[in-house]
Design a protein around this motif. Sequence first.
Motif, mmCIF file in Angstrom:
data_model
loop_
_atom_site.group_PDB
_atom_site.id
_atom_site.type_symbol
_atom_site.label_atom_id
_atom_site.label_comp_id
_atom_site.label_asym_id
_atom_site.label_seq_id
_atom_site.Cartn_x
_atom_site.Cartn_y
_atom_site.Cartn_z
ATOM 1 N N LYS A 1 0.843 -1.205 0.000
ATOM 2 C CA LYS A 1 0.000 0.000 0.000
ATOM 3 C C LYS A 1 0.873 1.249 0.000
ATOM 4 N N LEU A 2 1.953 1.179 0.795
ATOM 5 C CA LEU A 2 2.901 2.298 0.833
ATOM 6 C C LEU A 2 3.499 2.526 -0.543
ATOM 7 N N LYS B 1 0.976 4.054 -2.845
ATOM 8 C CA LYS B 1 0.806 5.476 -2.526
ATOM 9 C C LYS B 1 1.969 6.290 -3.079
ATOM 10 N N ASN C 1 0.893 -4.161 18.615
ATOM 11 C CA ASN C 1 -0.055 -4.153 17.495
ATOM 12 C C ASN C 1 -1.501 -4.186 17.953
ATOM 13 N N GLY D 1 5.371 15.101 9.067
ATOM 14 C CA GLY D 1 4.623 14.434 10.134
ATOM 15 C C GLY D 1 3.959 13.129 9.721
ATOM 16 N N THR D 2 4.009 12.804 8.424
ATOM 17 C CA THR D 2 3.340 11.570 7.993
ATOM 18 C C THR D 2 4.112 10.329 8.453
ATOM 19 N N SER E 1 12.295 10.824 14.551
ATOM 20 C CA SER E 1 10.855 11.092 14.484
ATOM 21 C C SER E 1 10.234 10.976 15.862
ATOM 22 N N TYR F 1 -4.774 -0.202 8.467
ATOM 23 C CA TYR F 1 -5.353 -0.937 9.607
ATOM 24 C C TYR F 1 -6.094 -2.188 9.147
ATOM 25 N N LYS G 1 5.615 10.030 11.340
ATOM 26 C CA LYS G 1 5.183 9.822 12.718
ATOM 27 C C LYS G 1 3.795 9.176 12.725
ATOM 28 N N ARG G 2 2.953 9.645 11.815
ATOM 29 C CA ARG G 2 1.608 9.087 11.755
ATOM 30 C C ARG G 2 1.650 7.614 11.329
ATOM 31 N N LEU G 3 2.590 7.297 10.441
ATOM 32 C CA LEU G 3 2.742 5.890 10.033
ATOM 33 C C LEU G 3 3.147 5.028 11.226
ATOM 34 N N LEU G 4 3.959 5.626 12.092
ATOM 35 C CA LEU G 4 4.414 4.872 13.269
ATOM 36 C C LEU G 4 3.274 4.607 14.251
ATOM 37 N N TYR G 5 2.233 5.423 14.204
ATOM 38 C CA TYR G 5 1.072 5.193 15.076
ATOM 39 C C TYR G 5 0.279 3.958 14.647
ATOM 40 N N THR G 6 0.452 3.571 13.375
ATOM 41 C CA THR G 6 -0.342 2.453 12.848
ATOM 42 C C THR G 6 0.302 1.121 13.254
ATOM 43 N N PRO G 7 -0.426 0.015 13.096
ATOM 44 C CA PRO G 7 0.149 -1.279 13.518
ATOM 45 C C PRO G 7 1.289 -1.769 12.616
ATOM 46 N N MET G 8 1.599 -1.040 11.563
ATOM 47 C CA MET G 8 2.636 -1.495 10.638
ATOM 48 C C MET G 8 4.017 -1.490 11.298
ATOM 49 N N PHE H 1 -5.674 5.337 1.917
ATOM 50 C CA PHE H 1 -4.333 4.923 2.351
ATOM 51 C C PHE H 1 -4.276 4.696 3.860
ATOM 52 N N GLU I 1 0.147 18.170 13.982
ATOM 53 C CA GLU I 1 0.448 18.638 12.636
ATOM 54 C C GLU I 1 -0.499 17.942 11.649
ATOM 55 N N GLU J 1 8.631 12.861 4.560
ATOM 56 C CA GLU J 1 7.582 12.290 5.421
ATOM 57 C C GLU J 1 7.861 12.631 6.881
ATOM 58 N N LYS K 1 -2.268 -0.712 19.109
ATOM 59 C CA LYS K 1 -2.357 0.256 18.014
ATOM 60 C C LYS K 1 -3.651 0.091 17.220
#
Lengths: 421, 307
Positions: free
Chosen positions: A3-4, A7, B70, A251-252, A421, B102, A254-261, B97, B82, A247, B73
Amino acid sequence: MIKLAIKDLKLFFKDKRSMLLSFALPIALITLFALAFGGVGKGKKDTKISMQVSDLDQSPSSASAMQVLDSLKNVELLKVPLEKAQENIKKGDEACVLVIHKGFSDSLNTGKELPLELQYDEAQEMQVGLLQQSLIPTIAMLPFNIGNPKAAMRNRFDSMVPGASDTVKQSIQHKSDGLFDAISMGEMQSDGSDDTGAGLFGGDIKMTKLVAAKKDNSLGLVQAVAGTAVMMLLFSVVGIGAGILDEKQEGTLKRLLYTPMNPIKILFGKMISANVISIFQLVVMFLFASLVFGLDIYSHFTPLVITIIATAFACSAFGVFLASFAKSRQQVQGLSTLIILVMSAIGGSMMPIFFMPAFMQKIAVISVNFWSIQSFYDIFWRNLPITSGTFLSRILVLLLIGTILNSLAVVLFRKNILKLS
Amino acid sequence: MIAIRELRKSYNSHEALKGISFNIKEGEFYGLLGPNGAGKITTISIMSSILTPDSGEVLINGNNIYTHPNESKKIIGVVPQEIALYNDLTAEENLWFWGGLYDVPKTELKNRIDEVLTLFGLFERRKDKVGAYSGGMKRRINIAAALLHQPRIVFMDEPTVGIDPQSRNLIFEVIEKLHSKEMTIVYTTHYMEEAERFCDRIGIIDNGQIIAEGTLDELKKSSNAKETIVITFNNLNDDKVQKIQSFWKDCNHAEDKIYFYTSDLKTELSKIISQCNDAGAEIHNIEIKKVNLETVFLSLTGKQLRD
């Protein structure tokens, strides 16, 4: 991960500047270089050019001839058995071999035409041309230096007037003996720098193309396409790699790091997109060269695909590595411009490496450009089969470069990017 | 639902968190307030498991988020301060995206994207690039992107900074809807009115420590915050100020105003007015400032929230 990558691909194709840098600019440069390389090879170079010599005559005369050739200031003589020398040419390691055939000694003493043959790689015709300029006058003077000059002169004059009567021949022999005496009194030059006699007394070498390219693939064209494509690819993949830093800044990341990935998949995603774009870019470059300049890509399809993939892998790894190494986009741009221009210069993107001094040719191996361009030469010029050890070894080096740089990028990404980050 | 236990975090010699602990119940709207550099971002970063504490733990439903990152999260949505979106992608592409990360099934995600776009009033503009959006519209998509996986917990870090009143009101409506659906929300803001409006409980963090925690009423009671009577005079001079200060110690003078602090407004107001008249000071205007979160915060930290 995928997906990354998708994108990133979307972002890439929406970015007009990236499209310009990746496609329009390289196409413009290929056009420019292809036109420019049409006149290459006319200039003189003072650098030492290596030349293999295979002595099949194995006589004192042939040994003496090699000594004379070895004394040439701009030629580095390499004594190599014929088979090995031919193999070196086929691999692209050497441009040519001067073969001293059996009967050299007899010909030298009887004044007959010398059985010399220059077997060469057409891909390196320009280097061979430079060699010829040094060789012809020297070889022409060999009979005077190490052979029987009087016999040589008589035979040459005879051959110049084949239908002449005996009286005329005797007269010519008398004149030639007189001319020889004049030369031996001091006008003769032994270092080959005086080529006044060369035209008169021959110095002809039989020229044999050991490696001949197909008509559709001229050296200038392959050089222009491969050299430019690799150099521009490096610039564009650095831009893609630097996307990681964008990125981070926006800030994106950091936002990616919030996800379970898994965080490392962020880098892997970037690697995938860099590879896909690199392959696409190279494909477009070669298609363009094929359509506009007639480069024959279809009869080399499989090795070309392999080389494109290996080149894309190594180059994209370089881009991702540089981005992981740097701390800001500005730093990446500064570093990349410097490194890519240096690598392109020494690796043969800007001019064929056989134009460069020997030491430059040796350090060219540290450049991604070198391995990639040589692989393209293997395909389009040397016509090496896909199973050729030479071709495969270059592909292996490209894959190895890619693997090492990707591994380093992973380490640096954890250390620099994630930490920051 | 969320238990923070003795969190400590240092950056070189700077101790950002000095062993903070607090609990957040399921469905609670928890406000985390503090001046800049107090440790809010560090706390949120640790709670969302992108930063590792030096010691202490964060438990979500009893699970340590570092041993089950996981799982945690997946039930947490984070709205970063931001605007973390791709400007060159459309709003819809951005949501595809972020939601896709998720592992929300495609058909389900499609429905949710349409739902949040409608919720935030951006369905008609879904095909526009985010870069072409106004600040307020970007903020709305920024929040929407954190809601697609239907998290049970949402961390909102100043989600209304720098936006127009229309967007702010729309965001407020959405936040209230989320809260009504029993979503647990941890909210940081510099706007006191937002904290007063939404928060069930508030934790005030300063210098890496939770210095007060409770409902707004509890905070008012526990703090030493006093109501303020601001009187503007027509003919104030040093002599009159001295006379006034001699009978009312707990006051401050600034230009033509005197700030009187009192814990009992009803009985003290008439007394103050009478003594000002006795001192010969002619009253021009009287303003009364009741105790609010701002004054509580000031009395607890000695700083304005925006410091």
